[in-house]
Write a protein that holds these residues in place. Structure first.
Motif, mmCIF file in Angstrom:
data_model
loop_
_atom_site.group_PDB
_atom_site.id
_atom_site.type_symbol
_atom_site.label_atom_id
_atom_site.label_comp_id
_atom_site.label_asym_id
_atom_site.label_seq_id
_atom_site.Cartn_x
_atom_site.Cartn_y
_atom_site.Cartn_z
ATOM 1 N N GLY A 180 10.068 19.797 -23.074
ATOM 2 C CA GLY A 180 10.337 21.170 -22.089
ATOM 3 C C GLY A 180 9.069 22.416 -21.968
ATOM 4 N N ILE A 181 8.047 21.593 -22.359
ATOM 5 C CA ILE A 181 6.969 21.853 -22.050
ATOM 6 C C ILE A 181 6.506 21.072 -20.872
ATOM 7 N N GLY A 182 6.577 20.124 -20.096
ATOM 8 C CA GLY A 182 5.484 19.457 -19.054
ATOM 9 C C GLY A 182 4.530 19.219 -19.784
ATOM 10 N N ILE A 183 4.324 18.388 -20.764
ATOM 11 C CA ILE A 183 3.475 17.372 -21.093
ATOM 12 C C ILE A 183 3.684 16.078 -21.424
ATOM 13 N N GLY A 184 5.238 15.679 -20.650
ATOM 14 C CA GLY A 184 5.337 14.263 -20.830
ATOM 15 C C GLY A 184 4.177 14.023 -19.322
ATOM 16 N N ARG A 185 4.289 11.947 -20.281
ATOM 17 C CA ARG A 185 3.064 11.072 -20.111
ATOM 18 C C ARG A 185 3.563 9.779 -19.099
ATOM 19 N N ASP A 186 5.351 9.904 -19.433
ATOM 20 C CA ASP A 186 5.522 8.759 -18.094
ATOM 21 C C ASP A 186 5.168 9.457 -17.445
ATOM 22 N N ARG A 187 5.732 9.959 -16.422
ATOM 23 C CA ARG A 187 5.623 10.455 -15.107
ATOM 24 C C ARG A 187 4.478 9.292 -14.869
ATOM 25 N N SER A 188 3.550 9.900 -15.064
ATOM 26 C CA SER A 188 2.102 8.773 -14.588
ATOM 27 C C SER A 188 2.063 7.119 -15.014
ATOM 28 N N GLN A 207 5.638 12.739 -7.219
ATOM 29 C CA GLN A 207 6.249 12.829 -8.557
ATOM 30 C C GLN A 207 7.513 12.035 -8.900
ATOM 31 N N VAL A 208 7.398 11.640 -9.900
ATOM 32 C CA VAL A 208 8.609 11.197 -10.262
ATOM 33 C C VAL A 208 9.452 12.069 -12.304
ATOM 34 N N ASP A 209 10.335 11.898 -11.980
ATOM 35 C CA ASP A 209 11.440 13.004 -12.164
ATOM 36 C C ASP A 209 11.998 11.843 -14.019
ATOM 37 N N ILE A 210 11.542 11.870 -14.914
ATOM 38 C CA ILE A 210 12.137 10.614 -15.894
ATOM 39 C C ILE A 210 13.766 11.121 -16.754
ATOM 40 N N PRO A 211 14.249 10.243 -16.202
ATOM 41 C CA PRO A 211 15.603 11.752 -16.867
ATOM 42 C C PRO A 211 16.100 10.885 -18.221
ATOM 43 N N THR A 254 10.921 -8.977 -13.142
ATOM 44 C CA THR A 254 12.687 -9.288 -11.776
ATOM 45 C C THR A 254 13.846 -8.903 -12.914
ATOM 46 N N ALA A 255 12.958 -7.792 -13.817
ATOM 47 C CA ALA A 255 14.070 -6.939 -14.865
ATOM 48 C C ALA A 255 13.705 -5.806 -14.806
ATOM 49 N N GLU A 256 15.033 -5.106 -15.156
ATOM 50 C CA GLU A 256 14.671 -3.780 -14.989
ATOM 51 C C GLU A 256 13.290 -3.391 -15.726
ATOM 52 N N PRO A 257 12.848 -2.565 -14.933
ATOM 53 C CA PRO A 257 11.223 -2.109 -15.538
ATOM 54 C C PRO A 257 11.460 -1.601 -16.545
ATOM 55 N N TRP A 258 10.676 -1.102 -17.567
ATOM 56 C CA TRP A 258 10.708 -0.435 -18.643
ATOM 57 C C TRP A 258 10.767 1.084 -19.090
ATOM 58 N N LEU A 259 10.354 1.790 -17.362
ATOM 59 C CA LEU A 259 9.941 2.972 -16.840
ATOM 60 C C LEU A 259 10.602 2.832 -15.589
ATOM 61 N N PRO A 260 11.189 4.263 -14.999
ATOM 62 C CA PRO A 260 11.611 4.321 -13.614
ATOM 63 C C PRO A 260 10.923 4.349 -13.431
#
Length: 516
Positions: free
Chosen positions: A382-390, A364-368, A406-412
């Motif tokens: 709010g319905i849990g369909i976000g794909r950023d976590r994958s 599990q990766v929670d995306i702020p 070497t830089a901050e990645p585009w996603l956490p």
């Protein structure tokens, strides 16, 4: 036996695999740098999510040019280098072909939108407003809201099954079909080994564009798209003829080129996408049922039996447990059962597709909220369909930014990236990575696991058991999908357990075993 029957496919999400130029986004040179990892894993092919020029409204699935590479990822020369390097590693390379829609910035759509008399007007799907001035019918976009967007300049609506920035192409127009077939030939001529074809079952719509019927099972909290049954907007009979023409193009380049179709349908309709022996369609209509079904032995057994029974005699099965669109398997079932899931995926009959990061058990990766990038989540929160976590970046080591950039990645990154990364698991005999490597090595060493016959076996509640047979070789698999010990349904030589050692007379909690 073609490679795509006996082999395994590994999906790479280019934005998140390896950054080579320090902009926080993965690229082709980064993938080339990490080919040793993919080859050492023991897979046979890489499938790249889209790399074409794109405004990135849907992160590459809005294509602005089908014959080039987005500067974010490199250029055609970088692609040619990656392709040559992949082949040198003994790996096939598949591209993600997006035929249903383009970007609204594609030159074709810019012309189509210019005026009603433009020669490319009919390359997209335009319709007059309904009598009340609203959309032509009730169709819903997969991302929520109407599937129609009004264009004030020309006084008509255009169809978009996804974002309004992704207008649907009109595959009933022969010129569109010819242009898209030429795109396939362009990449085949360049040496690619096949395509994963995005939303293939969407590409033709019912003539007359009737309303879709309501879904009696829909309830709030489910994606808005599912409020209707997509009876008239997807899976039309004419689409099968197009798939057969795509197959003829692929076959014209030799028997090793493969077409994998993204298709979400019930078994009986799904099986039609294989076509017939005389007129085949895609080699592998993607089977997502391990993602879509619950994680229990009885349900999986029933699902596997029904899927196997639905296949035509010439159809070859395939299985997927993770993708850039689905929650990660370790997040769904937990790390202990994710090891069992790996054994299931790689021992069932058919071609498996692995998703990057599953081989190290990313969970599990929670995306702020301020880091959410996925338009589907932004439009229907709010319905849990976000794909950023994958789609979070691949953690390679404990260096800053996990060796991804070497830089901050585009996603956490995954929160445990300092300990859950490729380098940390590389020399660990008990790691998830080692388990995947051993499973893939067994598939290659034992034809029974890759191309053998399949038979479900009886076992106690909570245990899924089956047999794979090739010639005189018989291997049996027992998977304990519970958190308590179960009787081992058969004896023999243990070739591999998902857990260290083996009790031999019992199946331990969360254990899978392959026995000869």
């Amino acid at each position: 036996m073609p490679w795509w029957r006996r082999g395994t496919v590994y999906q790479v999400y280019p934005r998140s695999f390896q950054d080579s130029d320090g902009d926080g986004v993965g690229d082709l040179a980064g993938i080339e740098r990490r080919l040793d990892h993919i080859a050492a894993l023991g897979v046979d092919a890489i499938w790249l999510s889209p790399i074409f020029p794109s405004p990135m409204a849907d992160f590459g699935y809005d294509v602005a040019d089908y014959r080039d590479v987005d500067p974010l990822f490199g250029d055609l020369a970088a692609f040619d280098r990656l392709l040559a390097a992949a082949h040198a590693h003994g790996l096939k390379l598949l591209l993600d072909f997006v035929p249903n829609h383009s970007s609204d910035r594609h030159p074709w759509f810019v012309e189509s939108r210019a005026d009603r008399t433009n020669p490319k007007r009919d390359w997209y799907i335009w319709r007059d407003p309904a009598p009340d001035g609203g959309p032509p019918n009730n169709w819903i976009s997969d991302f929520g809201g109407s599937a129609w967007e009004y264009d004030a300049a020309t006084g008509q609506y255009y169809l978009h099954a996804f974002l309004k920035q992704q207008p649907d192409l009109n595959w009933r127009n022969p010129a569109v079909k010819a242009a898209m077939f030429d795109v396939m030939r362009f990449w085949f001529d360049r040496g690619v080994d096949g395509f994963r074809i995005d939303v293939l079952w969407h590409i033709v719509k019912a003539e007359g564009f009737p309303d879709n019927p309501p879904n009696p099972y829909w309830r709030p909290g489910i994606t808005e798209r599912d409020r209707l049954i997509q009876r008239h907007s997807t899976d039309q009979p004419e689409a099968h003829a197009i798939a057969a023409e795509m197959r003829a193009i692929a076959d014209g380049y030799g028997g090793d080129r493969v077409l994998i179709g993204e298709i979400f349908l019930p078994n009986d309709r799904h099986a039609r996408w294989y076509g017939t022996r005389a007129r085949p369609q895609v080699h592998l209509p993607f089977n997502f049922q391990l993602i879509e079904n619950g994680w229990d032995a009885a349900g999986l057994r029933e699902m596997i039996a029904a899927y196997e029974a639905s296949l035509p005699p010439h159809g070859w099965p395939n299985w997927v447990i993770g993708s850039h669109d689905a929650p990660r398997i370790a997040a769904r079932v937990g790390e202990a059962q994710a090891r069992v899931a790996a054994m299931l995926l790689l021992t069932l009959r058919g071609t498996p597709t692995l998703y990057q990061g599953d081989e190290i058990g990313i969970g599990q990766v929670d995306i702020p909220p301020d880091r959410v990038r996925d338009p589907q989540e932004l439009r229907q929160p709010g319905i849990g369909i976000g794909r950023d976590r994958s789609r979070t970046p691949m953690p390679w080591d404990a260096a800053p930014h996990a060796g991804f950039s070497t830089a901050e990645p585009w996603l956490p990154l995954n929160p445990d990236w300092r300990t859950r990364n490729v380098a940390a698991q590389d020399g660990d005999a008990g790691s998830m990575l080692t388990l995947y490597r051993r499973l893939l090595a067994l598939r290659r060493a034992h034809p029974a696991l890759s191309v053998g016959d399949f038979r479900l076996l009886d076992a106690s509640d909570g245990v899924l058991a089956f047999e794979r047979r090739h010639g005189d070789a018989v291997l049996r698999v027992a998977l304990n999908l519970t958190h308590e010990a179960k009787p081992l349904p058969f004896g023999g030589e243990v070739l591999l357990s998902t857990l260290p050692g083996s009790a031999h007379e019992t199946l331990r909690a969360d254990e899978g075993i392959i026995i000869r």
